[in-house]
Design a protein around this motif. Structure first.
Motif, PDB file in Angstrom:
ATOM      1  N   ARG A 688     -67.332  79.953  55.495  1.00 35.98           N
ATOM      2  CA  ARG A 688     -67.672  79.193  54.288  1.00 35.98           C
ATOM      3  C   ARG A 688     -68.186  80.063  53.148  1.00 35.98           C
ATOM      4  NH1 ARG A 688     -70.767  77.457  58.434  1.00 35.98           N
ATOM      5  NH2 ARG A 688     -72.974  78.098  58.487  1.00 35.98           N
ATOM      6  N   ALA A 689     -68.535  81.322  53.409  1.00 31.92           N
ATOM      7  CA  ALA A 689     -68.932  82.206  52.301  1.00 31.92           C
ATOM      8  C   ALA A 689     -67.796  82.375  51.305  1.00 31.92           C
ATOM      9  CB  ALA A 689     -69.369  83.561  52.843  1.00 31.92           C
ATOM     10  N   ALA A 690     -66.548  82.175  51.754  1.00 28.38           N
ATOM     11  CA  ALA A 690     -65.403  82.313  50.852  1.00 28.38           C
ATOM     12  C   ALA A 690     -65.282  81.154  49.880  1.00 28.38           C
ATOM     13  CB  ALA A 690     -64.112  82.444  51.664  1.00 28.38           C
ATOM     14  N   ARG A 691     -66.105  80.115  50.056  1.00 30.52           N
ATOM     15  CA  ARG A 691     -66.069  79.007  49.108  1.00 30.52           C
ATOM     16  C   ARG A 691     -66.481  79.452  47.706  1.00 30.52           C
ATOM     17  NH1 ARG A 691     -69.384  74.138  51.826  1.00 30.52           N
ATOM     18  NH2 ARG A 691     -70.874  75.863  52.030  1.00 30.52           N
ATOM     19  N   SER A 692     -67.185  80.579  47.628  1.00 32.86           N
ATOM     20  CA  SER A 692     -67.613  81.078  46.318  1.00 32.86           C
ATOM     21  C   SER A 692     -66.433  81.438  45.428  1.00 32.86           C
ATOM     22  CB  SER A 692     -68.518  82.293  46.486  1.00 32.86           C
ATOM     23  OG  SER A 692     -67.804  83.362  47.102  1.00 32.86           O
ATOM     24  N   LEU A 693     -65.247  81.597  46.025  1.00 32.95           N
ATOM     25  CA  LEU A 693     -64.052  81.869  45.220  1.00 32.95           C
ATOM     26  C   LEU A 693     -63.583  80.634  44.469  1.00 32.95           C
ATOM     27  CD1 LEU A 693     -62.036  84.113  47.727  1.00 32.95           C
ATOM     28  CD2 LEU A 693     -63.293  84.861  45.702  1.00 32.95           C
ATOM     29  N   GLY A 694     -64.106  79.475  44.837  1.00 36.07           N
ATOM     30  CA  GLY A 694     -63.829  78.252  44.097  1.00 36.07           C
ATOM     31  C   GLY A 694     -62.410  77.743  44.236  1.00 36.07           C
TER      32      GLY A 694
END
Length: 830
Positions: A688-694
């Motif tokens: 879920r850290a990759a959610r920062s890519l939007g």
């Protein structure tokens, strides 16, 4: 007749007889040697030995291979003073003689008579062209006579400008440089058109002793030769007195310049070089071949930067291991000796060796080979807790003395513009304390559409280790392998809502010393769990039971059908946990297959190879997808004779571009469901850290092996698939707090932030055989109308649970919505 006249007559006859005899000897030599002389016509089509150059897809130079550095130049593009400098140094009567300068030959003969050995040789530029292109360097009379004959022949068939152009591009000028353009780049780092008069004269002085009297090997001798050439230019009227005085006042400013690379991508360049060598042999190093790779400079730069930063971040988390050396105080007081010793230490990427020479309460002062004074403030050393082991560090340092001592040799990072050249007159620079990471990693990014490698890096530093971990490191992928286990199950009847018990399990095996008790990370068990939830939470026990349900041999056969090498995979339940070693390239290839909807992917790194004549010798295949490749191939095979015949009729003998068919190897409905499940890994799971890519179109999977020996993150959307691995070359634990989401995912995210720019979000098109059902997430039964927890789940229609009766809100057979829910099917496994 007087005695005097008689002597004169005798001498005249003797002279005539000697001349006639010499003429007869020369004629005999000519008649004997002339048939064996090479044809001068060869010089009209000469191919200069030019090194192999490797470029990115957008034409940025990333590597140069070959024993000779050469960049041929047309004579019109050479500055007049450069030509005049060579004429003054080598052959001032070049435009007056016809290939042989009798004055020079007589002078050489006189030197031979006086000293007993050949001194200057009396060669003209034309004779040097003959020697360099056709003859050996042996100093024998026979070779010299051949040289004279060839020079006369060359002068008859080539113009003076053609001869000069051949000479200026062929002549060896030291340090692997052949020709004036290469020499200008090697010694001064700029094209010959940008050299000043003193630099041009310096280069013109190199042919006499290029290896021993160049400005790098013997600056004083090279300077004396340069000044003599400048005086010759002035005496011949090529330059004015003021130009002469200004040029001779300049010191020696030459230093070695390697190939001017636009981008650092050595692992890609080496892959391309090896492939070209296998196909074309040693000629690639000398005949001017060009390789245009598949990588794009922006993505490649981002991949290299992301990997290095990720490895450095891990390294800092685990503390400072101390200086690389400790030097005595007397060494620190001798600035020249200190600089020389620091020059002998390697630079690694942008890290520069430095010696600590002073300390105070807030800073450390250091020197490098190029800087007399740099300061390292405490804020740039705060990270440097003492390394104890992979799980422990010492307390945070409070002063520079807690980190370094006077005489320590360390690595620092200085702003790049200051590293590139001497800056000893600059104000004090601020640097950052660094250390070379022991941890290693790899990143591979490719296009799912055709297998084109978009970016690749195989380690922290190619100069330290050319071992390409992206293609050569066989490591356990851990949970990053689970999507293949889940895909095999989906193809054999499981669904995203299939429920499996996440509970302890023990396996007794007579081949094992103890019973195998696999666990989940954290040691927790959640009971009945859907496959969707099990994948995004990376539940090991569910994956093991799922593999046992599908069947180990059936799963291995399925993975083999995907085009992956199963020879290293275990034939037991540990397969579910990714215990079979695979390379980052192999893993990325598998994820690219998932990303493109289930078509086989063959990675490639060479877009085209261009030969010395400018023609494309090899081109990347044109790819197209096929669901039944046997039918498509039959159509292609039938068309090939006509295509080749048409090429011949058009006078085009070049081979047609190869065609590669991407065969469907996985069911599109199963792939569609798997992609949906893997998007949940990012939206609600371990990634879920990759959610920062939007973005909503990203899917992936983390991977961490037992004892944190290997950590991974593999992810994709329909346009790009990227894999990252982090671990030690000699496997050991990264530390108990290090997981794929901590070490590998940040690298993937930093790279993808650049790689995804301008790429519109796109999901895989929904296959016709996909249906949605509103189900109870606890029971897997069709949800009742009063169930507030009911969610939609997607199914392959033939494996979907029965729909609710007409008019009830439990059925959805259309193609909308319902991809992010979790559920259980009508049947429950284990």
């Amino acid at each position: 007749m007087s005695r005097t006249l008689r002597y004169i007559r005798i001498l005249s006859w003797l002279f005539l007889a000697g001349g006639a005899g010499a003429a007869m000897v020369l004629a005999a030599f000519y008649l004997y040697l002339q048939p064996g002389l090479p044809s001068v016509d060869q010089l009209r089509d000469v191919n200069f030995q030019t090194p192999l150059k490797v470029y990115t897809r957008d034409s940025k130079l990333i590597a140069e291979f070959g024993e000779m550095r050469r960049t041929p130049r047309d004579l019109e593009a050479v500055p007049a003073h450069q030509v005049q400098a060579f004429l003054a140094a080598e052959d001032s009567r070049f435009h007056e003689h016809h290939g042989v300068d009798l004055r020079g030959l007589i002078r050489a003969a006189w030197e031979l008579a006086l000293t007993g050995s050949i001194q200057s040789g009396g060669s003209t530029i034309t004779m040097q062209v003959a020697k360099n292109f056709f003859l050996s360097r042996d100093q024998t009379f026979l070779r010299k006579f051949n040289e004279i004959l060839l020079a006369l022949q060359i002068e008859r068939e080539l113009s003076k400008d053609e001869i000069l152009e051949l000479y200026l591009n062929k002549i060896y000028l030291g340090n692997r440089s052949y020709g004036i353009e290469a020499a200008a780049q090697v010694y001064y780092g700029k094209p010959v058109t940008d050299l000043n008069l003193a630099e041009m004269a310096m280069i013109a002085g190199l042919p006499k002793a290029p290896s021993t009297a160049n400005p790098l090997a013997d600056p004083e001798r090279a300077l004396a030769r340069r000044d003599w050439i400048l005086s010759r230019m002035a005496s011949l009227g090529y330059i004015s007195g003021d130009e002469y005085r200004q040029a001779t006042s300049k010191g020696v400013n030459a230093r070695y310049h390697g190939p001017e690379l636009a981008l650092n991508a050595p692992y890609v360049a080496e892959m391309a070089r090896q492939q070209a060598l296998r196909q074309f042999g040693q000629q690639i190093y000398s005949e001017g071949f060009e390789i245009h790779t598949s990588v794009h400079s922006e993505k490649q730069e981002a991949a290299t930067r992301a990997l290095r930063q990720g490895l450095e971040a891990y390294d800092r988390r685990h503390g400072y291991r101390g200086p690389i050396d400790q030097w005595a105080p007397e060494m620190l007081n001798d600035r020249d000796a200190l600089s020389k010793r620091l020059e002998d230490l390697p630079r690694v990427n942008d890290l520069v060796p430095a010696a600590i020479v002073a300390l105070d309460d807030n800073t450390a002062t250091a020197v490098t080979a190029l800087h007399d004074r740099i300061t390292i403030p405490m804020r740039h050393m705060r990270w440097a807790r003492e390394y104890i082991n992979e799980n422990r560090t010492g307390p945070e340092p409070e002063s520079p003395q807690d980190v370094v001592a006077k005489g320590d040799v360390v690595y620092v990072r200085i702003p790049v513009q200051d590293v590139l050249g001497p800056e000893r007159e600059r104000d004090t620079l601020t640097a950052e304390l660094m250390q070379i990471p022991e941890i290693q990693g790899a990143i591979v990014s490719m296009s799912p559409d055709n297998g084109r490698i978009e970016a690749l890096s195989g380690g922290y530093s190619f100069s330290m280790s050319s071992y390409n971990r992206a293609t050569q490191a066989y490591r356990q992928p851990g949970s990053a392998f689970k999507p293949l286990i889940f895909l095999a199950a989906l193809e054999h009847g499981a669904t995203a809502a299939t429920t499996i018990n996440d509970a302890p399990i023990v396996f007794d095996d007579e081949d094992l010393e103890t019973a195998w008790r696999p666990e989940n990370v954290g040691g927790q068990f959640r009971g009945p769990t859907t496959l969707r939830q099990a994948l995004y939470q990376s539940r090991n026990l569910v994956a093991i039971r799922l593999l046992r349900q599908t069947g180990i041999r059936r799963t291995l056969n399925y993975i083999d059908s995907l085009g992956l090498d199963t020879s290293r995979l275990p034939d037991d339940l540990s397969l579910a946990l990714g215990s079979g070693p695979m390379t980052p390239m192999e893993m990325t290839r598998a994820y690219a297959m998932i990303a493109n909807g289930g078509y086989e992917v063959t990675p490639w790194v060479i877009e085209r190879i261009v030969g010395p004549e400018g023609k494309v010798r090899r081109e990347a295949p044109e790819t197209h997808r096929c669901n039944d490749c046997s039918e498509d191939q039959a159509v292609l095979d039938a068309a090939l004779p006509d295509l080749n015949r048409n090429n011949g009729n058009n006078g085009n003998t070049d081979p047609i571009r190869p065609v590669h068919t991407m065969e469907r190897v996985a069911d599109e409905e199963a792939i569609y469901i798997l992609q949906s499940m893997m998007r949940d890994v990012i939206q609600r799971g371990t990634g879920r850290a990759a959610r920062s890519l939007g973005r909503e179109d990203l899917a992936g999977k983390t991977g961490t092996t037992n004892d944190q020996l290997d950590t991974w993150f593999m992810g994709f959307n329909t346009g790009i698939a990227t894999g990252t691995w982090v671990g030690f070359d000699q496997p050991r634990s990264l530390g108990r707090r290090e997981f794929g989401s901590v070490t590998a995912l940040p690298i993937w995210k930093d790279y993808m932030e650049v790689a995804l720019r301008g790429m519109p979000g796109k999901l895989m098109e929904r296959p016709a055989g996909i249906v949605s059902r509103r189900i109870d997430p606890d029971t897997g039964e069709t949800a009742t109308t009063d169930n507030p927890d009911a969610r939609f789940e997607i199914f392959r229609s033939r494996y979907a649970p029965e729909a609710a009766s007409s008019g009830e809100p439990g059925s959805r057979d259309d193609s909308e919505g319902g991809e992010d829910g979790e559920s259980t099917p009508a049947q429950q496994l284990f």
